[in-house]
Motif scaffolding. Sequence first.
Motif, PDB file in Angstrom:
ATOM      1  N   CYS A   1       0.834  -1.202   0.000  1.00  0.00           N
ATOM      2  CA  CYS A   1       0.000   0.000   0.000  1.00  0.00           C
ATOM      3  C   CYS A   1       0.866   1.248   0.000  1.00  0.00           C
ATOM      4  O   CYS A   1       2.082   1.190   0.207  1.00  0.00           O
ATOM      5  CB  CYS A   1      -0.929   0.019   1.213  1.00  0.00           C
TER       6      CYS A   1
ATOM      7  N   ARG B   1      -4.765   5.170   3.524  1.00  0.00           N
ATOM      8  CA  ARG B   1      -4.024   4.156   2.798  1.00  0.00           C
ATOM      9  C   ARG B   1      -4.733   3.776   1.505  1.00  0.00           C
ATOM     10  O   ARG B   1      -5.959   3.748   1.453  1.00  0.00           O
ATOM     11  CB  ARG B   1      -3.832   2.906   3.666  1.00  0.00           C
TER      12      ARG B   1
ATOM     13  N   TYR C   1      -4.477   0.538  -0.962  1.00  0.00           N
ATOM     14  CA  TYR C   1      -3.920  -0.801  -1.139  1.00  0.00           C
ATOM     15  C   TYR C   1      -3.900  -1.140  -2.627  1.00  0.00           C
ATOM     16  O   TYR C   1      -4.791  -0.747  -3.386  1.00  0.00           O
ATOM     17  CB  TYR C   1      -4.742  -1.826  -0.361  1.00  0.00           C
TER      18      TYR C   1
END
Length: 217
Positions: free
Chosen positions: A63, A78, A80
Amino acid sequence: MKDTLAKNGLMLGTFAVITTALIAMTFFATEPRIEQQKARKLLSVLNEVVPHKLHDNAMYADCTEVVSKQLGNTLPHRVYRATLNGAPSALVLEATAPDGYSGDIELVIGVDTQLKVLGVRVLEHKETPGLGDKIELSVSNWITQFTGKRFNADALAPWQVKKDGGEFDQFTGATITPRAVVSAVKNALLFAAEEQSKLFSAPNACLTTAPTSEVSS
């Protein structure tokens, strides 16, 4: 009189110190368990919003972290990355809807490289039970409306609730919550469309080892 007041003050002060200490001990004792539960839920959600057939990498370990108002606020989120045979195949974006009825709504949005939505899930919210909580898959299938829709940054009108002229249902008696979620998903997809290549090439900011068996079970 003064002695009585002093005695009572000392007792109250002692009680406050003991209570604070107990709360702190409880917090630190339960914090690892809470984090493990969050990690377990995230692993499950990643696999829900990006089908196994679209990736052969461990997404939890790949990520990048980004800061963008398009993802809901100025805190890091985040993103991913899913790959298949070494090639980029999909992204899962964390996003925040900051304008829910009862506060922030935390989301994840899976989208492939052709900007088709693979799935959207709610990670956390404080919406009203029986009304706003219909954004949860365990309560209703409302959130599945996003799955399969293709995103076009030049055609944003459909990305609203029907009350505002878009394609997405609102809830009876509760428009604020679905409106907030649809808006957050739209903004996250705009971000993905604009930054896709950078997101796949950015340095890895995630774990490089598998979670513990307790977390991944």
